[in-house]
Design an enzyme around this catalytic site. Structure first.
Site, short mmCIF file in Angstrom:
data_model
loop_
_atom_site.label_atom_id
_atom_site.label_comp_id
_atom_site.label_asym_id
_atom_site.label_seq_id
_atom_site.Cartn_x
_atom_site.Cartn_y
_atom_site.Cartn_z
N HIS A 129 2.37 9.18 16.72
CA HIS A 129 3.24 9.26 15.53
C HIS A 129 4.21 10.44 15.67
O HIS A 129 5.39 10.34 15.35
CB HIS A 129 2.40 9.48 14.26
CG HIS A 129 1.48 8.36 13.90
ND1 HIS A 129 0.11 8.49 13.91
CD2 HIS A 129 1.73 7.09 13.51
CE1 HIS A 129 -0.45 7.35 13.53
NE2 HIS A 129 0.51 6.48 13.28
N SER A 153 -4.13 5.48 18.86
CA SER A 153 -4.14 4.66 17.65
C SER A 153 -5.02 5.33 16.61
O SER A 153 -6.05 5.93 16.97
CB SER A 153 -4.71 3.27 17.98
OG SER A 153 -5.04 2.59 16.80
N SER A 154 -4.64 5.19 15.35
CA SER A 154 -5.48 5.73 14.27
C SER A 154 -6.86 5.11 14.33
O SER A 154 -7.87 5.73 13.99
CB SER A 154 -4.85 5.43 12.91
OG SER A 154 -3.53 5.91 12.88
N ARG A 155 -6.92 3.84 14.75
CA ARG A 155 -8.20 3.12 14.80
C ARG A 155 -9.15 3.68 15.86
O ARG A 155 -10.35 3.43 15.78
CB ARG A 155 -7.95 1.63 15.05
CG ARG A 155 -7.40 0.89 13.85
CD ARG A 155 -7.40 -0.61 14.11
NE ARG A 155 -7.14 -1.37 12.90
CZ ARG A 155 -5.93 -1.66 12.44
NH1 ARG A 155 -4.88 -1.25 13.10
NH2 ARG A 155 -5.79 -2.34 11.32
N ASP A 187 3.31 -1.34 19.03
CA ASP A 187 3.34 -2.52 18.17
C ASP A 187 4.59 -3.32 18.53
O ASP A 187 5.55 -3.39 17.76
CB ASP A 187 3.34 -2.09 16.70
CG ASP A 187 2.10 -1.29 16.35
OD1 ASP A 187 1.10 -1.90 15.97
OD2 ASP A 187 2.12 -0.05 16.51
N LEU A 204 -2.69 10.50 11.36
CA LEU A 204 -1.67 10.73 12.38
C LEU A 204 -2.23 11.28 13.69
O LEU A 204 -3.22 12.01 13.70
CB LEU A 204 -0.60 11.68 11.83
CG LEU A 204 0.13 11.18 10.58
CD1 LEU A 204 1.18 12.20 10.13
CD2 LEU A 204 0.78 9.82 10.80
P1 AMP Z 1 0.79 3.04 12.14
O1 AMP Z 1 0.48 4.31 11.41
O2 AMP Z 1 -0.31 2.57 13.04
O3 AMP Z 1 1.34 1.97 11.24
O4 AMP Z 1 1.97 3.42 13.14
C1 AMP Z 1 3.17 3.98 12.67
C2 AMP Z 1 4.17 3.97 13.77
O5 AMP Z 1 3.68 4.73 14.87
C3 AMP Z 1 4.45 2.56 14.32
O6 AMP Z 1 5.83 2.43 14.59
C4 AMP Z 1 3.63 2.54 15.57
O7 AMP Z 1 4.11 1.63 16.54
C5 AMP Z 1 3.76 3.97 16.05
N1 AMP Z 1 2.67 4.28 16.96
C6 AMP Z 1 1.34 4.12 16.75
N2 AMP Z 1 0.64 4.46 17.85
C7 AMP Z 1 1.55 4.86 18.78
C8 AMP Z 1 1.46 5.31 20.12
N3 AMP Z 1 0.29 5.42 20.76
N4 AMP Z 1 2.60 5.63 20.77
C9 AMP Z 1 3.80 5.51 20.15
N5 AMP Z 1 3.96 5.09 18.88
C10 AMP Z 1 2.85 4.75 18.21
#
Ligand code: AMP
Length: 280
Positions: free
Chosen positions: A37, A185-187, A150, A33
């Site tokens: 998130h 991003s987690s990445r 996304d 996270l």
């Molecule tokens: P993930 O853990 O990457 O599957 O993301 C979980 C949720 O967090 C998804 O709805 C993503 O679109 C959102 N999310 C990820 N990165 C961001 C960001 N930089 N800003 C806003 N929401 C994000």
């Protein structure tokens, strides 16, 4: 904060906390996270009585097994961050809990699944729909919060909710960015210093797309941006595309009254990053 690992634990809480009378907000995540998130969680807390966050790395949405193996997992740090942000319940299920048997459902999202990440990551959105529908079934939220980072995923989830006639409101939340503009991003944690520096070009390209589109044709802007990406030895584009923001179909000119979004998927080293920006 209550930590749940099974559907049964969620059911028991549902009974004890009289969920029935409360507005449940849900934030599905794959963990590792960051503040992006947490911004979704805060949005949920603003309008819901109970906020539930899930942390589950969904194997079904990874078409690239190397990407799945590499995906960052930081459960202890996630719990700490969620607790500090005031999350009420975190759901951290095992793969068996989510998929007691193989999920063979095939969704048909039509044209929006055939472009961009739908084209470059075959089966990805089907896997996303499988996990999100399963999580909705367990959590039964009134509202679910998704990030516009996304963008295609948000449209797919809205379509899934419509097709399955679910009673959940999908709330799309803005992209949170690092100081240099890179979308959180987690990445990003997987990037080394050089790749991280190269990645900071991505949001600049999106801004450039927006600026140039006022004076140049969209195909010319796209070619110019692709040339800039090619000039950087660490970057490789899957796509950079101008699309109708409602249908996600690629466009070559901006028509009055139509919302246009620029979307990109670009590798920095081995790490695939996505970003988008509305350009009008
Ligand atoms: P993930 O853990 O990457 O599957 O993301 C979980 C949720 O967090 C998804 O709805 C993503 O679109 C959102 N999310 C990820 N990165 C961001 C960001 N930089 N800003 C806003 N929401 C994000």
């Amino acid at each position: 904060m209550i930590i749940c690992k099974t559907t049964q634990e969620i059911r028991d809480l549902e009974a004890n906390l009289t969920f029935g009378k409360k507005l449940i907000g849900f934030v599905p995540t794959m963990g590792a996270l960051h503040k992006g998130h947490i911004s979704l969680l805060k949005e949920s807390k603003k309008s819901c009585d109970i906020t539930i966050c899930s942390v589950f790395v969904n194997p079904n949405q990874f078409n690239d097994k190397g990407d799945l193996a590499r995906y960052p997992r930081t459960p202890e740090a996630d719990i700490k961050m969620l607790e500090e942000a005031g999350c009420d319940i975190v759901f951290m299920p095992s793969i068996e809990e989510i998929y007691p048997k193989t999920d063979t459902r095939v969704f048909d999202f039509g044209a929006i699944d055939k472009v961009l990440d739908g084209a470059y990551r075959p089966g990805h959105f089907n896997g996303v729909a499988q996990v999100v529908s399963r999580l909705f079934d367990i959590i039964k939220p009134h509202k679910a919060f998704f990030g516009l980072k996304d963008y295609q995923q948000v449209l797919i989830i809205k379509k899934m909710v419509e097709q399955l006639q679910l009673k959940v409101e999908i709330v799309a939340c803005p992209i949170l960015r690092e100081a240099d503009g890179l979308a959180m991003s987690s990445r990003n944690t997987l990037l080394d210093a050089e790749e991280r520096k190269a990645a900071s070009l991505i949001p600049k390209l999106m801004q450039e797309a927006k600026t140039l589109s006022t004076t140049m044709s969209l195909p010319d802007v796209k070619n110019k941006l692709l040339a800039e990406i090619s000039a950087n030895p660490l970057l490789k584009a899957d796509y950079i595309e101008f699309c109708n923001a409602d249908t996600l179909q690629p466009i070559t000119e901006i028509k009055p009254g139509k919302k246009v979004i620029c979307l990109a998927a670009i590798y920095s080293g081995k790490i695939r990053l996505i970003d988008n920006l509305f350009i009008n």
